[in-house]
Design a protein around this motif. Sequence first.
Motif, PDB file in Angstrom:
ATOM      1  N   UNK A  46       0.838  -1.208   0.000  1.00  0.00           N
ATOM      2  CA  UNK A  46       0.000   0.000   0.000  1.00  0.00           C
ATOM      3  C   UNK A  46       0.872   1.257   0.000  1.00  0.00           C
ATOM      4  N   UNK A  47       1.954   1.222   0.793  1.00  0.00           N
ATOM      5  CA  UNK A  47       2.859   2.380   0.840  1.00  0.00           C
ATOM      6  C   UNK A  47       3.566   2.584  -0.511  1.00  0.00           C
TER       7      UNK A  47
ATOM      8  N   UNK B  89       2.468   1.682  -3.480  1.00  0.00           N
ATOM      9  CA  UNK B  89       1.483   2.202  -4.437  1.00  0.00           C
ATOM     10  C   UNK B  89       1.195   3.682  -4.157  1.00  0.00           C
ATOM     11  N   UNK B  90       1.150   4.046  -2.856  1.00  0.00           N
ATOM     12  CA  UNK B  90       0.881   5.445  -2.492  1.00  0.00           C
ATOM     13  C   UNK B  90       2.015   6.346  -2.965  1.00  0.00           C
TER      14      UNK B  90
ATOM     15  N   UNK C 131       1.655   1.550  -9.192  1.00  0.00           N
ATOM     16  CA  UNK C 131       0.457   1.774  -8.381  1.00  0.00           C
ATOM     17  C   UNK C 131      -0.563   0.659  -8.601  1.00  0.00           C
TER      18      UNK C 131
ATOM     19  N   UNK D 154      -1.043  -1.890  -5.801  1.00  0.00           N
ATOM     20  CA  UNK D 154      -2.255  -1.413  -5.108  1.00  0.00           C
ATOM     21  C   UNK D 154      -3.382  -2.428  -5.100  1.00  0.00           C
TER      22      UNK D 154
ATOM     23  N   UNK E 118      -3.892   9.960   0.268  1.00  0.00           N
ATOM     24  CA  UNK E 118      -3.150   9.229  -0.776  1.00  0.00           C
ATOM     25  C   UNK E 118      -3.504   7.742  -0.720  1.00  0.00           C
ATOM     26  N   UNK E 119      -3.555   7.202   0.495  1.00  0.00           N
ATOM     27  CA  UNK E 119      -3.850   5.766   0.620  1.00  0.00           C
ATOM     28  C   UNK E 119      -5.278   5.453   0.175  1.00  0.00           C
TER      29      UNK E 119
ATOM     30  N   UNK F 211      -5.341   5.314  -3.518  1.00  0.00           N
ATOM     31  CA  UNK F 211      -4.819   4.045  -4.053  1.00  0.00           C
ATOM     32  C   UNK F 211      -5.926   2.998  -4.078  1.00  0.00           C
ATOM     33  N   UNK F 212      -6.655   2.886  -2.966  1.00  0.00           N
ATOM     34  CA  UNK F 212      -7.709   1.864  -2.888  1.00  0.00           C
ATOM     35  C   UNK F 212      -8.789   2.112  -3.937  1.00  0.00           C
TER      36      UNK F 212
ATOM     37  N   UNK G  67      -7.238   1.686  -7.577  1.00  0.00           N
ATOM     38  CA  UNK G  67      -6.921   0.298  -7.950  1.00  0.00           C
ATOM     39  C   UNK G  67      -8.182  -0.535  -8.100  1.00  0.00           C
TER      40      UNK G  67
END
Lengths: 166, 432
Positions: free
Chosen positions: A12-13, A15-16, A54, A58, B274-275, B278-279, B282
């Motif tokens: 996750x980090x 991809x962020x 990502x 992700x 940001x996180x 991503x979710x 994606x």
Amino acid sequence: MLSQDRLTRIFHYIASLAIVVMMLTVVSDVVLRFAFNTPVQGAYDVVGFSLLVMVFFGMAPVVAQRSEIVIDLIDTFLPPRSLGFLKWIASFGTLVFFVFLGWSMYGPARDAYTYGDRSLELGVPQWTLWAIAFVGLAGNVWVALRRLIGRHQTQADTTSDLETNP
Amino acid sequence: MSVFTLGLTGVGAMFVLLMLRQPVWLALAMVGIVGNILLNGLPVATMLAGTGSFDTALNYALSVIPLFVLMGEVASGSRMSAELFAAARIFTTGVRGGLSIASIAASGAFGAICGSSVATAASMTRIAMPEMQKAGYKDGYSAASIAAGGSLGILIPPSIILVIYGSIAETSVSRLFAASMIPGIVLMLLYMAISVMLAGRAGPPPDAEKVSMAQRILALLRPWQFMLVFIVSIGGIYAGVFSPNEAASIGAFGAVIIGFLRRTLTVQGFIRAVQASVLISCALFMIIIGATMFANFVVQTRLPESLLALAQAAQLSPALVMGLIVAIFIVLGCFLEGIGMVLITVPVFLPIVTGFGFDPVWFGVLVAVLVELGLITPPVGMNLFIIKAQCATLSMGTVYRGILPFLAAPVLLVILLFAVPQLALWLPEVLY
């Protein structure tokens, strides 16, 4: 071996970070182009690579956190056991898909290595990008496998899901 | 089995999988892969799956999706919606149903930064719902105003749905953003008109507080930073200064800087935004990868061309065909999630629509309006669920009853788009 939570968090980090790199690259490109007429060399490639990172890194947190979009109209009609079975099928299908994707990507990746394909602007060997995608995919397979085993162990448990309603 | 029958069976199988609560991306991908194996054999199907997924993830043009999602998440995380609501509230002081109108206007403005209907409805519920309850507005009316206003995020640029439509239809995102602007504003005005009409029965008398015109205008100017983000990013696209990717990056970066400067965004808040991006991104990319496989299969079965030929052989008029397509979208919108609906239907319907001489940009706007309608149509209106989830005391029946009058606005806009296509096509023609 990494726990599912730790692996997912690391992915996750990564991809962020990729999103932030994408944003900063384009902003720098625009600013330098307008201010000094010197765009960032290779911005197009960097954005493409960051997007690849990502997406492939992700997907693991999406699968782990069950953030996928699901039409759950049937939930009110089915008993918990049947619902658990449908969720198990979804987890199994996810695992099968990622394994199939890995297998499907092997041929084009090998071709990219054999023929020495390179990216347009920076001339980065394409096989390295395929390799990055494979690392992400391996994480996805691992997370999907863990979800499947976890689901199998708690098949009757249907209340803890975080799936997104339509 | 003929190729056409295989195509129809594939579409049917995909709907069965969706109804059996398989994730949208998985249903699309599985049908696409199995269909491709049946049509072309395993070696070709694996090659298409491998290269298609890799190319989608490496597609520069699609980077606009996570960047606009990030811009919306940062805007949500830095309380921009609260300030927009406060400004709209002062502007509508003294008007019956003023808080309802303010929530619709603030939602429209927030949608112009955020691009996500769900995020707009969620943040506006937290801000506007308690205010309306305190002022004595009926619950159904309040919830419906927020749900309707929240749906504007799909139509008013930047719209994620339009970006995705642009990638499937190979249509310019800039043109789509230009085309959706006027219909978005018209829809906002229609929602406000309905809100005013209902205010007599559902809203309390207006506040006795007096606010001068100067104060109202000043209130509107207060959230100037958000207008700046919108003008620079979306205005930059309209002016031809930025590509959509650049506009999205500048918009996201601008929202971050404004958030930090005004101390409404912390480092932790930025990381969370940001996180979350991503979710969301994606989950969308997984659907896009699945949809690419599904579209590959559908195109090879020549299903759209066969349906077009059937419609032409039956001498159906273009208006009737479009009416059928709109009806299908409305029915699907009652049960399916918006982006999934676009990715499932557009590859099938677009060749038919263009075959009958309709403009793909116009159709993109029509699809966005229909998705928007789906977001507030019972029984599965996403925005209705979002509001209900945040208001424990609110019954779903109250929300359903409240939203019914508001459904007239998107329906009216669909009719307007058919009657006056220039409503969508005029601005892109002027700009590009």
